[in-house]
Structure formats: C-alpha cells, structure tokens
Write a protein that holds these residues in place. Structure first.
Motif, PDB file in Angstrom:
ATOM      1  N   MET A   1      -2.595  16.047  -1.599  1.00  0.00           N
ATOM      2  CA  MET A   1      -2.724  15.928  -0.151  1.00  0.00           C
ATOM      3  C   MET A   1      -2.289  17.245   0.459  1.00  0.00           C
ATOM      4  N   THR A   2      -2.510  17.442   1.754  1.00  0.00           N
ATOM      5  CA  THR A   2      -2.016  18.651   2.412  1.00  0.00           C
ATOM      6  C   THR A   2      -1.170  18.277   3.614  1.00  0.00           C
ATOM      7  N   THR A   3      -0.277  19.190   3.964  1.00  0.00           N
ATOM      8  CA  THR A   3       0.532  19.092   5.176  1.00  0.00           C
ATOM      9  C   THR A   3       0.345  20.406   5.938  1.00  0.00           C
ATOM     10  N   PRO A   4       0.899  20.543   7.139  1.00  0.00           N
ATOM     11  CA  PRO A   4       0.716  21.791   7.884  1.00  0.00           C
ATOM     12  C   PRO A   4       1.095  23.057   7.114  1.00  0.00           C
TER      13      PRO A   4
ATOM     14  N   ILE B   1       0.846  -1.191   0.000  1.00  0.00           N
ATOM     15  CA  ILE B   1       0.000   0.000   0.000  1.00  0.00           C
ATOM     16  C   ILE B   1       0.882   1.243   0.000  1.00  0.00           C
ATOM     17  N   ASN B   2       0.630   2.166  -0.920  1.00  0.00           N
ATOM     18  CA  ASN B   2       1.349   3.443  -0.941  1.00  0.00           C
ATOM     19  C   ASN B   2       0.936   4.260   0.284  1.00  0.00           C
ATOM     20  N   MET B   3       1.906   4.691   1.069  1.00  0.00           N
ATOM     21  CA  MET B   3       1.615   5.455   2.281  1.00  0.00           C
ATOM     22  C   MET B   3       1.606   6.956   2.024  1.00  0.00           C
ATOM     23  N   GLU B   4       1.217   7.344   0.806  1.00  0.00           N
ATOM     24  CA  GLU B   4       1.270   8.741   0.398  1.00  0.00           C
ATOM     25  C   GLU B   4       0.338   9.635   1.206  1.00  0.00           C
ATOM     26  N   SER B   5      -0.691   9.076   1.826  1.00  0.00           N
ATOM     27  CA  SER B   5      -1.580   9.918   2.626  1.00  0.00           C
ATOM     28  C   SER B   5      -0.907  10.355   3.920  1.00  0.00           C
ATOM     29  N   ASN B   6       0.178   9.677   4.294  1.00  0.00           N
ATOM     30  CA  ASN B   6       0.946  10.050   5.479  1.00  0.00           C
ATOM     31  C   ASN B   6       2.270  10.713   5.134  1.00  0.00           C
ATOM     32  N   ILE B   7       2.898  10.219   4.083  1.00  0.00           N
ATOM     33  CA  ILE B   7       4.193  10.768   3.676  1.00  0.00           C
ATOM     34  C   ILE B   7       4.150  11.089   2.200  1.00  0.00           C
ATOM     35  N   GLU B   8       4.252  12.377   1.911  1.00  0.00           N
ATOM     36  CA  GLU B   8       4.209  12.845   0.533  1.00  0.00           C
ATOM     37  C   GLU B   8       5.477  12.392  -0.187  1.00  0.00           C
TER      38      GLU B   8
END
Length: 830
Positions: A761-764, A318-325
């Motif tokens: 996706m977004t980050t802070p 599974i691509n963990m892109e929702s957690n790590i861009e």
C-alpha cells in the motif's frame, strides 16, 4: 439486640454479615438503597442455644428448620418485620454470612434469597431457611475448596423492602470479560433480578467507558421476566416488543454508571452491584467486592479489551490494512483502536454508507473491523452539507484540532512530573476519541456525495467503469500536492545555485544535512527547510503510528525528496497543469454527451460540489491522521524520558511497547517493565514479517461484498492465471516496464525512474516515488485509497487491491499495467 435498621447500624458491624455490612455502608453514604434491617449473627447463636442444637450434627439443617423461636427473639424480629411492611407491600429475605465475599472467595449464589414475603409465618420460615443454608452441603464444599476455616455459625439475614422492579440487573464496575478497569458492564432485563441471577434469561448487555460514558450495547433475547404474584414469584413470557428493544435507555445506563462509580470509589476496589428500577427510580439492592482480581490479573497479563479473542474468531472481521498499515505498536493500538471504533460507530449511523461497524479490534498487531450490512442512506442524507464540505472541514480543524495541537506543542516542551504526565496522557487519549469522531464526521458526508455523483455518472454512462469518473475529480490542489510543490520549489532553488546543485548531485541522501552545514548557503537552506517542516513536517515515516520519526524531527526525508526532484527534472507546475487540463477535457466531453438539459444541470451541480470537496481525502489526512500522531509522538517522547529516568524502561522509545494502562500504572507506581517491552517488541517484529489475513472468520458472499465496499478487494481475483493478475482499475492508461517491489521506506533508494512500483500500500510518504514510476500496483486498497488518488493526480496507470502482487511479481519482471481495465500482464520473467 438481634436486629438493627440499615440506617441505625454501625457501618463496621461484624454481626451483620457481609451483605448486611455492605447495605449498611451504602445507606450511610446516601446511596439509593431500599429500607431494611439486618438480623444479626447473634440471633442464630441464640436460636441454636434455645433449641439445644449443635452445628456438628449431621442433620443440623433439618433441626434448624424444625426449631422454634423463643418469645423474646420472635417478638423482636417480627416487630422489625411489621415496621418495614408499613412501607412496602412485601419484603426480600437474604442470607448474609460473615464468611461471604471474603478476599479471594466469593460466596455469591451459595446462600439463599427469598422474594415477595408478606406474612409473619413466611418471614420466620425463610429466616430459618437462610440460617440452615449456612450448613448446606454446597456451601460446606465451597468453603473447603476455598480453604475457609471459619467454624462459628456466623450467619446474618438481610430483610429488605421488595422493589417491584420494571427492570433489574447486575453491574460489574470492572469489565469481567476483558478485566478492563476502564469499563463497567451492565446486564439487565425486565422484572425482578432473580431471572438474571438464576440464568433464566439472556439479558441486554451494556459496556460503558467510565471516563467518556461511551456505551456499547448488545441486545439480549430477554425470554421471560419474573414478577411478584399473590403468593411468591410468577414467571411470564416477554412480548415481542419487549424483546426487540433495549430494556434500559442511554440515560438510565449513564445514571447506573455514575452510581456504580460512586460505589466503587466508596469501597476503593471493584464491586458488583444488583439493582432494580421501579417508577423511574434506581435502587441498589446489594453490592459486594469482585473477589477474583488477582487470578484475573494473571490470566489477562497480555489481554486487552480491544483485542480479538478466541470467541471473536467465530465472527467476520475485515483487515483495515488499506487504511492503516499494520502492524501497529502496542501503545498506539491501545489509543487508536477505541478511538476508531467510537468514531466509526457514531458516524456510520449518522451518515449511513452501506455498512455499520459493530466493533474494531486488534489481531496480531493489525486492526480489524466487524461490520454488518447497513441500510442505504436516504436520498437527501447529508445534502445540506454538500455545498460546504471543504469549508466545514476547515472550520472543524480550526476549532477542534489546532487548539489541541498547540497544547501538545507546549506539553512537548515541558519537563513533566508523574502527575502532570498522567493528566496530559489521559487528556490525549480522550482527545483521540473526539478526533476520530470528527474524522469520520468529515469524511463520511464527502463519501456520500461522491457516491451520489458516481451513481448519476453510471446511470448516464451506462457502465460501471470508474477510473475516468475519478479522473474528472483530479487537478484539485490539496495538502499533499501543496507539500510536493514546495519541495519542488526548493529543488528549483537548488538548480539555480551551482554550489547547492553540486552538493545535491554528488552527495548521498543520508549525508546531505552534514554537507549543507559546511557552507553558509547550505546553512541558510537548512534554516529554510526547518521553517517548512514546522508547518509541513508533521507526518511520520510510518503513517498511523507513533513508532517512527516524523519529518519535523529529521530533515533527511525532505532533503531526499528535494534531491529526487533535482535528479529527475520533474516540473511540478507543468505536470499539475496537464492534470487540470485533462480533467477539464474529460468533464466537458462527458457533459456535452448529456442530452437532457435538466439532467446536465443537475449533474453539473453535484459535480461542482464534489470537485470542491475533492481535497478532503488528502487534507483530512494531513491535519488529522498524520498531524495528530506526529504531535502526540513529540509529547509522548517526554513521557518516555520520565519513565526511563524512573527505571520503568531503558530508553524513551521503549514506551511504544507498553499499553496505555501500563503507562498510567507506571507513572503512579514505577516498576521495571523492560522485559515486557522487549517481549512485545519481538512479537511486533514477528508480526511485521508475517502476512496478516485479509479477513477472519467464514464470511458469506454478501459479507464479502460489504467488505469490498469498505476496504477494496479482500480475496484474490478468481480470473488470475500464471501470467495475468487482476485488481481494481484505479487510474487509466497502459504502461510497460520492469517491476520494483518496495516493502517500506528504507527501500526507497532502490527505486529508479521508469520502474513500475509494486507494494502493499502507499501513504503520503510514498508520493515522491510517483514522480518516477511508470505505473502503480498494490496488494490492498480501493478506488479512493491514497495510491489511487495520487496516481490519478500524476496521470499514471494504477491497478490496486490485487491481494497478491508483492508475492507473485519479482524485481526485474517486465509487465504491462492496464489501469483502465485493472489488468496486469507478465511479458517476461526476470
């Protein structure tokens, strides 16, 4: 003298043969080798002379077997045999050629081994068979292939007390699969080691990190085992119990790892070892060099143990892109991937959340995880922590993270030698393991609590809609909101000062710093910004990497955010108060509808715990995910400077395109790696332009369901049509407006008030856009992602995890976003 005891022989004895020399060396240095003796190579020479044999004879093997021992030779050999038999029920007889295990050629398995030898007749017969094996066709063919021109019959024989092993196996001090010197690999099964060496069983496999002693395990079938019989060796079937459990305990694995490290240090090069365990004692049966290192090095030039291989592609990742861009830089990948795997594995077992991480690896610069379905947690799992989750997090941060950050601050101000840089670099890598252990130790209990409350909510509500549930947890101050509020207060200061206001209204964001430096008020304002950044600036432009500037390095990012507040007139306190009031109204209304007073009381208890812990998702990111990488970057830039000075790279920021082993080796032995860095930089940019798959492999429906629980949607919704896109309902409400697709921070200036933000996706870093956005749409992410949390805090509709929005929507498209039902409708195309 034709035979010599291990403990009495000279360690450099050339007459012992390679295997004999190794056992002599191990014995001399106090390693746990069973007693034995070596029949030296001169014994074969004497035997051939006594029997008038010539090695050029076509039937030399048969002639040796038919030959007889002179009285002198027989007496000496059998005398040594009987002395050894006084201490052991039987012995093992193994060939030990002088040409065995030469550099670049491993003759392991090309000669003979005989086990459970008890009588004089058996012993002498097996010695002759070992001698004959020196001339066998398969060995001669192998010698020719390896260009081995040794012609003399230099064959010794090792005679060793036989250990009736309960468990035995083989250890490689350098992972033979990944060629990683930081790991050793143990293959082990029940009974005597012949079962493994001959390939008769599928052994248990243990991969051990040689620094942290972290263990990765894979259970084998262990179909049979071999044991000593009345005569020779007997093969037995293993029981169901033996097959279902690992044959080694973690304590035994660590003991074997420590012995292996001692052996490797003794030789000064990687080794493979055969071992046996009997009556809880470990014995080394033989050791030899791993002799294909140079070939392996060439083959593994760009391979690392944390990268997905062709064989791995058969599994579901599974691509963990929702957690790590992604993609992430080579250096960061070599640090973060092992750390994430370590933390996930350890804490998914401690706090079961429905899945267990089997592995975390890298594919084309993106992080993927291989997960299996886990058991659902016990009803009371983590319950004792629920009332104190936020306080517990801050206690861990105070005692684990902040002291190390002080160390990193000092290291970032130090002019390093190669030795001090290497030591600090290794400590940083080790800390990442600790950091991500604690990271998930903090996050998973909070997830268990939230899931528990959500199940109660859905049971009461009688539906699976979640947006209102999570909106009942908004309006709780966290570090992201605290940062935003301070930036807003700076904007208030600007608005109250005509000179500052003029600068912020009439200057481009990238020119603000220079403009402010031109006035005393501006200089003071910049000093205040600098103080703010020393506490709140430890976040990178690219979250989860080392490659981009941090806010602390460059005030541009804070100034641009302040300018945005000045221009849009956003009033943080008023909007935050509205969010709190909405939360309270939603909760009170929900609570009033619970008729059972006991259920109402129980729900309220869990709700108050969950609300108290609602800051964890953002605060852990502030102090761990963002701050650790930012502080590490500051120190690593000093390492980059040192490598640039030594000609390894041209610029300090080329460091990001070296792997961790490159950095360590270059600090010890500086050679130019600039070409490698450039090639990897080019590959990195190619990965940035390409769309990484949401998953690898061919998952079942059950696996896809597990994946969605972990990272949100991994496939496009089958209900999608030309003008309708479906995703996860993450923040309620309906809004209509024009699309603006933003791909990274460099495009923030393109975004205008009233746009609908469409992004991957977004980050802070993206939070400043939420003040202006009418709605949020993302390709990835779920109900607990950053985009979802901040959208709810700002009270704007959000549909996440569409998988396809950035491809199907274009700037200027007019769309309606229904955040309550997870639906996007195209009103008109641009």
């Amino acid at each position: 003298m034709y035979s010599v005891l291990f403990r009495q022989a000279e360690a450099s004895s050339q007459l012992a043969g390679a295997k004999g020399m190794n056992l002599i060396k191990l014995t001399k240095h106090g390693l746990p080798v069973p007693d034995g003796f070596v029949i030296q190579t001169n014994a074969l020479t004497r035997f051939m002379e006594d029997n008038h044999l010539h090695q050029t004879s076509e039937s030399i093997e048969k002639e040796i077997i038919a030959g007889t021992f002179s009285d002198e030779l027989k007496h000496e050999l059998t005398n040594s045999f009987y002395k050894l038999r006084d201490s052991y029920r039987s012995v093992a007889v193994r060939s030990s050629s002088a040409s065995e295990d030469l550099e670049g050629a491993s003759f392991a398995g090309q000669y003979e081994t005989y086990l459970n030898i008890k009588t004089e007749e058996e012993f002498l017969a097996k010695v002759k068979e070992c001698w004959a094996s020196f001339f066998s066709g398969r060995v001669s063919s192998y010698k020719k292939k390896m260009n081995n021109q040794i012609a003399e019959p230099l064959m010794g024989v090792v005679v060793q007390g036989l250990i009736d092993s309960d468990v035995s196996g083989v250890i490689f001090s350098r992972n033979p699969v990944t060629h990683d010197d930081r790991e050793l690999l143990i293959s082990a099964s029940y009974g005597l080691g012949e079962a493994i060496v001959s390939g008769s069983v599928t052994p248990d496999t243990f991969i051990v990190n040689k620094s942290s002693f972290e263990i990765q395990k894979e259970i084998g079938a262990k179909e049979i085992y071999m044991e000593s019989a009345a005569e020779g060796i007997a093969e037995r079937d293993t029981s169901e119990d033996m097959r279902s459990r690992f044959c080694l305990t973690d304590e035994q694995v660590i003991e074997l790892a420590e012995i292996t490290k001692k052996t490797e240090n003794l030789y000064g090069y990687p080794v493979d070892i055969e071992f046996g365990i009997a009556d809880h004692h470990v014995y080394l049966l033989q050791a030899r060099p791993i002799t294909t290192i140079e070939q392996d090095k060439k083959a593994s030039e760009e391979e690392r143990s944390f990268m997905i291989t062709d064989a791995d592609m058969n599994d579901f990742w599974i691509n963990m892109e929702s957690n790590i861009e992604g993609p992430i830089s080579p250096l960061f990948s070599s640090i973060i991937v092992p750390a994430m795997e370590y933390g996930l594995k350890k804490n998914m077992r401690k706090f079961p959340i429905g899945a267990v991480a089997e592995a975390v690896k890298l594919y084309r610069g993106h992080i993927y995880s291989k997960n299996q379905g886990g058991h659902h947690p016990d009803e009371n799992c983590g319950k004792e922590l629920f009332p104190i989750l936020s306080e517990r997090m801050y206690d861990i941060i105070k005692h684990t993270y902040l002291p190390f950050y002080e160390t990193l601050d000092q290291l970032a101000q130090t002019d390093h030698t190669a030795e001090s840089a290497l030591d600090a670099f290794r400590k940083l890598k080790a800390f990442y393991l600790t950091a991500y252990d604690e990271h998930f130790n903090i996050v998973f209990p909070q997830m268990l609590l939230t899931n528990k409350l959500q199940v109660m909510y859905q049971h009461i509500q009688g539906e699976s809609e979640n947006a209102h549930f999570y909106e009942m947890l908004t309006g709780k101050m966290n570090k992201s909101l605290e940062t935003d509020r301070l930036l807003w207060l700076f904007s208030v200061e600007v608005q109250e000062n005509p000179n500052l206001l003029s600068i912020f209204k009439n200057t481009k964001p990238e020119q603000l710093q220079e403009k402010l430096k031109q006035t005393d008020e501006g200089k003071q304002f910049l000093r205040n910004i600098h103080e703010f950044l020393q506490e709140y600036g430890w976040r990178s432009v690219k979250s989860h990497d080392l490659i981009e500037q941090t806010w602390a390095e460059n005030p541009y990012y804070a100034l641009a955010n302040i300018q945005n507040y000045v221009r849009n007139g956003y009033h943080f306190d008023n909007e935050f108060q509205k969010t709190k009031e909405k939360r309270e109204a939603l909760y009170n209304e929900f609570l009033e509808n619970i008729e059972d007073p006991n259920l109402r009381k129980e729900f309220d208890r869990y709700y108050q715990w969950t609300l108290n812990a609602a800051n964890i998702m953002d605060d852990h990111h502030f102090y761990i995910d963002a701050m650790l990488d930012a502080k590490a970057r500051a120190f690593l830039l000093k390492v980059g400077e040192l490598l640039a000075e030594n000609g390894v790279i041209q610029d300090r920021e080329d460091l990001w395109f070296l792997y961790d082993d490159d950095v360590e080796n270059a600090l010890l032995h500086p050679v130019s790696l600039q070409d490698k860095a450039e090639k990897r930089r080019q590959a990195f940019h190619e990965y940035e332009l390409a769309k990484a798959p949401a998953y690898l492999g061919n998952p079942t429906k059950e696996q896809l369901k597990i994946a969605e629980e972990i990272v949100g949607a991994v496939i496009e919704d089958e209900k999608n049509t030309e003008n309708h896109i479906f995703g996860i309902a993450a923040s309620s409400g309906i809004a209509t407006g024009p699309v603006k697709v933003i791909r990274d921070a460099s495009e923030f200036s393109r975004f205008a008030s009233g746009n609908i933000l469409v992004c991957k996706m977004t980050t802070p870093l993206w939070t400043s856009l939420f003040q202006d956005a009418k709605a949020i749409i993302t390709d990835t992410g779920g109900i607990l992602s950053h985009a979802a949390i901040i959208a709810r805090e700002y009270g704007i509709p959000a549909v996440l995890g569409t998988r396809t929005a950035t491809e199907r929507l274009r700037d200027g498209d007019i769309i309606t976003v229904d955040g309550s039902n997870g639906k996007i409708t195209v009103v008109s195309r641009a």
